[in-house]
Design a protein around this motif. Structure first.
Motif, PDB file in Angstrom:
ATOM      1  N   ILE A 139       0.719  -1.200   0.192  1.00 57.64           N
ATOM      2  CA  ILE A 139       0.038   0.045  -0.130  1.00 57.64           C
ATOM      3  C   ILE A 139       0.816   1.317   0.010  1.00 57.64           C
ATOM      4  N   HIS A 140       0.143   2.312  -0.541  1.00 57.24           N
ATOM      5  CA  HIS A 140       0.745   3.453  -0.381  1.00 57.24           C
ATOM      6  C   HIS A 140      -0.100   4.589  -0.882  1.00 57.24           C
ATOM      7  N   TYR A 141      -0.024   5.795  -0.285  1.00 56.99           N
ATOM      8  CA  TYR A 141      -1.152   6.855  -0.673  1.00 56.99           C
ATOM      9  C   TYR A 141      -0.632   7.896  -1.942  1.00 56.99           C
TER      10      TYR A 141
ATOM     11  N   LEU B  39      -6.389   4.887  -0.789  1.00 54.88           N
ATOM     12  CA  LEU B  39      -4.887   3.980  -0.818  1.00 54.88           C
ATOM     13  C   LEU B  39      -4.745   3.559  -1.983  1.00 54.88           C
TER      14      LEU B  39
ATOM     15  N   GLU C  36     -11.541   5.780   1.958  1.00 54.28           N
ATOM     16  CA  GLU C  36     -10.815   6.895   2.735  1.00 54.28           C
ATOM     17  C   GLU C  36     -11.477   7.554   3.869  1.00 54.28           C
TER      18      GLU C  36
END
Length: 544
Positions: free
Chosen positions: A123-125, A353, A428
């Motif tokens: 995961i990362h934003y 995400l 989110e």
């Protein structure tokens, strides 16, 4: 989950033969492959409550951000145990939560990947970093039909987003959480300080006014503006940019993962920061504040008068500050920009995400991911994770909205930000059908007791600046030079920008010109060249 969805899942599962077992009330044995019933022999295509999905237990490694909340165990708490009971035992999945330090997440992932211990979901934003993971070969391509088959509710919610933004180099790579058009990030200011120096919060609509106020704070011996080291996320110069936006310029120079250090926009930001530092308007040790908690400590102690955070009903910001400064009053600082410019900001991309499946994940583990997202997408499960236990964590008002009990501290107490790091895989922010209803509900969700006006002003200022909040461009190819030079440039940026800001004001121009040359020669010019080539080829996405 609806029975129709179970039919889709159960029917598809039999195509895997011995991979998955039928739904049985006997959870003590999984070795009777010859006793697997047909779809028609299951209970109207539904599953018994204590049935299992997988014939053999599947271990599902799920990432969860560890934000170092005092007294909170991110991997073992009321909600992780509830997830295991409600989801894990139903599908014969052992749900293992893998902590990822929010302030150090890329390093954590790199170490876990190198050791072969990374979770099944990466995961990362921010898309540049997600593309960096893809470029490193740690994500497997997706079969979108498989996603739709095992997670029909989740797929219905995000299919358009996945199909539009999830393709890299012609392959389906990313899947996403929903992102309702609502945000709870707010910058709080000490209202009592503003009024003590004869000014009003609502008049702080320009950078010059804010600096004037900060000078008065200094002269009155009150304190300074808050601040911290700029690192890892680079959106500092948006308010210093020209308006309207040039899409190609935005694509070339907007990048959360590698700092834009060479434009006139950054020069304006640096000059202001230098002015604030040398005139004592900002925390004089801002460069030592490496994370949000350190910046928050200065505000709570009464040494600084501004602080930004994601607001929630169970934030301790106001209570902690009042313990040290009983006379403190709070407000939201208005959006501001240098005179003659507009209060631009970086809007969120239309997804939360960004996720990929670990290249090392097995077929069973990947399917377990889709089942997990489907389970969490069910309104009852999502509501429970977001709100907790009725009568303990919250009560329902006359309109059916949850009203948080902020005094509750029992076993089912939620993590800060209302357990978001568990349910952020599917959305989110909570959504209640319409923007109006969502805002109404979120006021209960986000308002700290006694400070409800903070959320009112948050919404007000978001509405006033909505046209100036626009998302960055998204590249649809990997920028290889960015992956190559990112780490070195991030370290160099911290060194150079502090050298320029903390150095003598009369040598600003000289120091900045030398710093730009060093930064460009260290790899940034190669990044700009590669980005420009991608832009010329049309390999980017930009929409206001």
């Amino acid at each position: 989950m609806k029975k129709m969805n179970f039919f889709i899942i159960v029917t598809a599962l039999f195509m895997f033969g011995s991979l998955l077992a039928a739904c049985s009330s006997d959870t003590s044995s999984n070795d009777h492959e010859d006793e697997t019933p047909t779809a028609n022999e299951t209970d109207n295509n539904d599953m018994s409550e204590d049935g299992v999905m997988f014939q053999e237990t599947v271990t599902l490694d799920i990432p969860v951000y560890d934000r170092a909340f005092e007294g909170w165990n991110v991997t073992d708490n009321f909600y992780t145990r509830w997830i295991q009971e409600e989801f894990g035992e139903t599908y014969n999945v052992d749900v293992n939560f893998v902590p990822i330090a929010r302030a150090n997440e890329v390093t954590d992932y790199q170490q876990l990947l190198a050791a072969g211990n990374a979770p099944d979901i990466i995961i990362h934003y921010d898309m540049p970093q997600a593309l960096a993971y893809y470029g490193a070969g740690v994500m497997q391509p997706l079969d979108l039909d498989e996603v739709a088959e095992y997670a029909p509710t989740y797929w219905e919610n995000v299919s358009e987003t996945i199909e539009q933004y999830g393709v890299v180099d012609g392959e389906n790579i990313f899947f996403f959480a929903e992102r309702p058009d609502i945000s709870n990030f707010v910058t709080v200011i000490r209202k009592d300080w503003v009024e003590e120096v004869g000014m009003k919060v609502e008049d702080l609509t320009s950078l010059e006014k804010v600096n004037e106020m900060a000078m008065k704070w200094k002269e009155a011996g009150l304190g300074t503006l808050g601040g911290g080291l700029t690192a890892n996320i680079y959106n500092y110069n948006y308010a210093f940019r020209d308006w309207p936006i040039d899409p190609e310029y935005r694509a070339l120079y907007s990048d959360l993962m590698v700092a834009d250090f060479t434009t006139e926009d950054t020069e304006r930001w640096l000059r202001n920061l230098s002015y604030q530092y040398h005139n004592g308007l900002i925390d004089q040790e801002f460069y030592l504040r490496m994370d949000g908690n350190q910046i928050k400590t200065e505000f709570v102690a009464g040494r600084t008068g501004t602080y930004g955070e994601y607001i929630s009903s169970n934030t301790d910001l106001f209570e902690a500050t009042l313990q040290n400064n009983p006379e403190a009053e709070f407000a939201v600082i208005p959006p501001h920009a240098p005179e003659g410019r507009v209060p631009q900001g970086r809007a969120d991309w239309p997804f939360g995400l960004i996720m990929g499946i670990n290249e090392a994940a097995t077929d069973e583990e990947r399917i377990a991911v889709w089942l997990y997202l489907e389970w969490m997408s069910q309104p009852d499960n999502l509501f429970f994770l977001q709100n907790g236990v009725e009568g303990e964590n919250y009560i329902l008002d006359d309109e059916g909205f949850p009203v948080v009990n902020n005094d509750f501290n029992g076993e089912s107490a939620l993590a800060m930000n209302n357990n978001k790091d568990y349910w952020a895989l599917v959305t989110e922010a909570p959504y209640f059908g319409t923007d109006e209803l969502t805002r109404k509900a979120m006021k209960n969700f986000w308002s700290p007791p006694g400070h409800e006006e903070i959320v009112d002003d948050l919404f007000k200022y978001q509405d006033e600046t909505k046209e100036y909040s626009t998302p960055d461009a998204l590249f649809t190819v990997v920028i290889e030079s960015q992956n190559e030079y990112q780490s070195d440039l991030n370290a160099l940026f911290q060194e150079l920008y502090l050298k320029v800001v903390l150095g003598s004001e009369d040598k600003f121009d000289e120091e900045y010109e030398a710093a730009k040359r060093q930064y460009l020669n260290a790899g940034y010019q190669e990044i700009l060249d590669e980005k420009q080539a991608a832009i010329d080829a049309g390999n980017y996405n930009y929409s206001e």
